[in-house]
Enzyme design. Structure first.
Site, PDB file in Angstrom:
ATOM      1  N   HIS A   4      40.407  -2.529  68.695  1.00 37.25           N
ATOM      2  CA  HIS A   4      39.428  -1.983  67.751  1.00 37.25           C
ATOM      3  C   HIS A   4      40.138  -1.421  66.532  1.00 37.25           C
ATOM      4  CE1 HIS A   4      40.740   1.527  70.038  1.00 37.25           C
ATOM      5  NE2 HIS A   4      40.465   2.237  68.951  1.00 37.25           N
ATOM      6  N   HIS A  35      43.830   0.083  60.607  1.00 41.40           N
ATOM      7  CA  HIS A  35      44.762  -0.796  61.316  1.00 41.40           C
ATOM      8  C   HIS A  35      44.228  -1.011  62.726  1.00 41.40           C
ATOM      9  CE1 HIS A  35      45.808   3.123  62.868  1.00 41.40           C
ATOM     10  NE2 HIS A  35      46.282   2.487  63.933  1.00 41.40           N
TER      11      HIS A  35
END
Length: 179
Positions: A119, A36
């Protein structure tokens, strides 16, 4: 309850990230179901606080996100701590993150000030990792990877339960983004 707000990924993107992970023989890989992009780590919160946050998150209106992975890289300074798929800067993503952080503040959750480096964590490394040469070779092979992610249509509130074999992330609520 340990919690965070993040962006789920489409199955096709998870599969692509798993292919990137498959070439790395170092560290602890993040499980596919846990991949995620974190918008806000909330740390430990009680149920009433998370319920207040939920009400605040329901008020957020933001567009569907069209994001791009622009490289594979390490984070952690001189001692690599994590391998990440770095997501290109995006004004809509930054605005959503800011909205989520403001919602958390309204729910009386104190978040630390931090620079947003979007990220997706792929692997975590031990403090004293051996294999720096192998990691450098790996980054030479995959570091320049770049692709567009499938459109992201929602953000989620997750519970995070830590265990010796790795964390488990459970969605608690979903908040749709505008198409």
């Amino acid at each position: 309850m340990r919690a965070f707000v993040g962006l789920p990924l489409a199955d096709v993107d998870v599969e692509r990230l798993e292919r990137v992970q498959s070439g790395l023989r170092l560290g602890r890989h993040v499980a596919a179901e846990n991949l995620h992009l974190t918008l806000a780590f909330l740390d430990e919160q009680d149920t009433p606080t998370l319920e207040a946050l939920h009400q605040e998150l329901l008020q957020i209106s933001a567009p569907e996100l069209k994001l791009r992975v622009d490289r594979i890289d390490i984070m952690g300074g001189s001692t690599p701590r994590v391998l990440c798929a770095m997501v290109a800067e995006d004004p809509a993503l930054s605005a959503l993150r800011n909205d989520v952080r403001q919602a958390a503040r309204r729910a009386e959750i104190d978040l630390p000030r931090e620079r947003f480096r979007p990220h997706i964590t792929l692997a975590r490394f031990p403090r004293h990792m051996e294999g720096a040469d192998a990691l450098a070779r790996y980054l030479g092979e995959v570091g320049a990877s770049s692709w567009c992610l499938e459109p992201i249509e929602a953000f989620w509130l997750y519970q995070s339960v830590l265990a010796p074999e790795g964390p488990t992330y459970t969605p608690l609520a979903e908040y749709p983004l505008d198409r």
